[in-house]
Design an enzyme around this catalytic site. Sequence first.
Site, PDB file in Angstrom:
ATOM      1  CB  CYS A  60      -0.956  -0.015   1.173  1.00 38.45           C
ATOM      2  SG  CYS A  60      -2.178  -1.321   0.992  1.00 38.45           S
TER       3      CYS A  60
ATOM      4  CG  HIS B 234      -2.927   3.365   2.075  1.00 41.09           C
ATOM      5  ND1 HIS B 234      -3.461   3.008   0.857  1.00 41.09           N
ATOM      6  CD2 HIS B 234      -3.025   2.268   2.873  1.00 41.09           C
ATOM      7  CE1 HIS B 234      -3.851   1.748   0.913  1.00 41.09           C
ATOM      8  NE2 HIS B 234      -3.612   1.276   2.119  1.00 41.09           N
TER       9      HIS B 234
ATOM     10  CG  ASN C  20      -6.496  -0.753   0.847  1.00 42.57           C
ATOM     11  OD1 ASN C  20      -5.828  -0.242  -0.056  1.00 42.57           O
ATOM     12  ND2 ASN C  20      -5.936  -1.355   1.874  1.00 42.57           N
TER      13      ASN C  20
HETATM   14  O1  UT7 Z   1      -3.369  -1.181   3.664  1.00 44.77           O
HETATM   15  C1  UT7 Z   1      -2.987  -2.271   4.388  1.00 44.77           C
HETATM   16  C2  UT7 Z   1      -4.082  -3.258   4.204  1.00 44.77           C
HETATM   17  N1  UT7 Z   1      -4.850  -3.643   5.313  1.00 44.77           N
HETATM   18  C3  UT7 Z   1      -5.243  -2.897   6.363  1.00 44.77           C
HETATM   19  O2  UT7 Z   1      -4.905  -1.760   6.534  1.00 44.77           O
HETATM   20  C4  UT7 Z   1      -6.154  -3.571   7.320  1.00 44.77           C
HETATM   21  C5  UT7 Z   1      -5.991  -3.069   8.718  1.00 44.77           C
HETATM   22  N2  UT7 Z   1      -6.966  -3.725   9.590  1.00 44.77           N
HETATM   23  C6  UT7 Z   1      -8.241  -3.340   9.637  1.00 44.77           C
HETATM   24  O3  UT7 Z   1      -8.652  -2.408   8.972  1.00 44.77           O
HETATM   25  C7  UT7 Z   1      -9.134  -4.056  10.608  1.00 44.77           C
HETATM   26  O4  UT7 Z   1      -8.363  -4.850  11.483  1.00 44.77           O
HETATM   27  C8  UT7 Z   1     -10.183  -4.953   9.903  1.00 44.77           C
HETATM   28  C9  UT7 Z   1     -11.179  -4.075   9.174  1.00 44.77           C
HETATM   29  C10 UT7 Z   1      -9.531  -5.925   8.956  1.00 44.77           C
HETATM   30  C11 UT7 Z   1     -10.950  -5.748  10.966  1.00 44.77           C
HETATM   31  O5  UT7 Z   1     -11.520  -4.866  11.919  1.00 44.77           O
HETATM   32  P1  UT7 Z   1     -11.291  -5.088  13.467  1.00 44.77           P
HETATM   33  O6  UT7 Z   1     -12.066  -4.071  14.147  1.00 44.77           O
HETATM   34  O7  UT7 Z   1      -9.813  -5.150  13.736  1.00 44.77           O
HETATM   35  O8  UT7 Z   1     -11.953  -6.492  13.668  1.00 44.77           O
HETATM   36  P2  UT7 Z   1     -11.324  -7.818  14.277  1.00 44.77           P
HETATM   37  O9  UT7 Z   1     -10.462  -8.492  13.294  1.00 44.77           O
HETATM   38  O10 UT7 Z   1     -10.811  -7.562  15.654  1.00 44.77           O
HETATM   39  O11 UT7 Z   1     -12.633  -8.671  14.442  1.00 44.77           O
HETATM   40  C12 UT7 Z   1     -13.670  -8.293  15.378  1.00 44.77           C
HETATM   41  C13 UT7 Z   1     -14.849  -9.206  15.141  1.00 44.77           C
HETATM   42  C14 UT7 Z   1     -14.456 -10.675  15.051  1.00 44.77           C
HETATM   43  O12 UT7 Z   1     -15.491 -11.433  15.633  1.00 44.77           O
HETATM   44  P3  UT7 Z   1     -15.337 -12.046  17.125  1.00 44.77           P
HETATM   45  O13 UT7 Z   1     -14.119 -12.910  17.068  1.00 44.77           O
HETATM   46  O14 UT7 Z   1     -15.161 -10.827  17.992  1.00 44.77           O
HETATM   47  O15 UT7 Z   1     -16.621 -12.763  17.312  1.00 44.77           O
HETATM   48  C15 UT7 Z   1     -14.427 -10.935  13.564  1.00 44.77           C
HETATM   49  O16 UT7 Z   1     -14.680 -12.291  13.241  1.00 44.77           O
HETATM   50  O17 UT7 Z   1     -15.446  -8.875  13.894  1.00 44.77           O
HETATM   51  C16 UT7 Z   1     -15.569 -10.052  13.098  1.00 44.77           C
HETATM   52  N3  UT7 Z   1     -15.482  -9.690  11.699  1.00 44.77           N
HETATM   53  C17 UT7 Z   1     -16.543  -9.280  10.998  1.00 44.77           C
HETATM   54  N4  UT7 Z   1     -17.837  -9.141  11.343  1.00 44.77           N
HETATM   55  C18 UT7 Z   1     -18.671  -8.695  10.384  1.00 44.77           C
HETATM   56  C19 UT7 Z   1     -14.393  -9.663  10.897  1.00 44.77           C
HETATM   57  N5  UT7 Z   1     -14.744  -9.257   9.669  1.00 44.77           N
HETATM   58  C20 UT7 Z   1     -16.068  -9.026   9.707  1.00 44.77           C
HETATM   59  C21 UT7 Z   1     -16.994  -8.588   8.753  1.00 44.77           C
HETATM   60  N6  UT7 Z   1     -18.281  -8.432   9.133  1.00 44.77           N
HETATM   61  N7  UT7 Z   1     -16.644  -8.303   7.480  1.00 44.77           N
END
Ligand code: UT7
Length: 332
Positions: free
Chosen positions: A116, A257, A287
């Site tokens: 990125c 970004h 993204n």
């Molecule tokens: O440019 C570089 C590329 N990538 C990034 O910059 C990504 C950086 N990371 C992020 O933006 C975030 O970490 C994400 C958007 C990927 C995830 O958000 P988060 O707030 O960190 O969620 P998490 O991974 O801590 O997950 C929280 C909960 C989990 O459920 P449990 O275990 O608490 O029951 C996940 O399974 O949210 C769940 N979850 C979702 N729920 C609904 C993960 N993805 C989804 C989804 N819809 N799409």
Amino acid sequence: MSKPVRAKISALGTYVPPRLLTNADLEKMVDTTNDWIMERVGIRERHLVDKGVGASDLAVEAVKKLLKSHPFDLQQVDLIVVGTVTPDMMYPSTACLVQHKLGIENTWGFDVSAGCSGFLYALNTGTKFVESGRYKKVLVIGADVNSSMTDFTDRAVCIIFGDGAGAVLLEPAEEGEDGIIDHVAQVEGMGGQYLYMPGGGSLNPASHDTVDQKMHYIHQDGKQVFKYAVKKMSEMTERVLERNKLTGKDVDCFIAHQANRRIITATAERLEMPAEKVVINIDRFGNTTAGTIPLAMQTALEEKKLKKGNLVLLAAVGAGFTSGATLVRWAF
Ligand code: UT7
């Protein structure tokens, strides 16, 4: 001794493919909701290519848009630098494909792979060529087709990414005119394990096995990437400002970004930058990896957040880990 040459961004063009993937569409594909995506990431919709369209096609469209807003003879282009992690193929480089499709006869070019941070690293590279005094017209392009490596059954990944591209023209600044002022950049390879595509390279060449194991998709530990990105984007922006004896208060426009709205606002708050100086268009494009910064430049121009003479702070963090921040005095 000859005077130092400064590079300036003198034109911009961007392109996203027409097909939309909305949060409502994703709700039908994976276990997710519009509310979760809007709250946790800030994306409403993203654009995806149709089959048969590669990163070079998006790049070429972006250059054509640039030409519309700033007509010039493409044959004068000295160098093409393309930031991408989704080249049409392993080789030839996307830069070669772009050169051929645009019919630019006497030039050279190469791709830059920095996740990125790809656009910023390509911009830093192109800048140095202009500053050398020998290069007068350099095309710097960021183009990615993230849908080509997205597992549309993985809800933590498929909601984030979109496809898109942007191109800028770098030229020597006129005498007394500002342009690209300074940059900082850093790679920390320990982060490679948190965001990568393991299949298809020399370590895991394509085979039935690599495909069965979904090794040609993005593998991401979102939490680790998020934590690093929040910390590192602040660190890099502060570093480039301090080097130039500036603070967030001196910046007119912050273009970061677009990976997650929360990463951008956390950095802006740390730099004490009010919302009107911060460009956010992740809601419309998701993204797009190397496409995000030029797409956000376009949004900034359209929203009149960016004007000639403005001090612009660019920042990115991405797979690698890679990171960088660049200070620009906007030239048009
Ligand atoms: O440019 C570089 C590329 N990538 C990034 O910059 C990504 C950086 N990371 C992020 O933006 C975030 O970490 C994400 C958007 C990927 C995830 O958000 P988060 O707030 O960190 O969620 P998490 O991974 O801590 O997950 C929280 C909960 C989990 O459920 P449990 O275990 O608490 O029951 C996940 O399974 O949210 C769940 N979850 C979702 N729920 C609904 C993960 N993805 C989804 C989804 N819809 N799409």
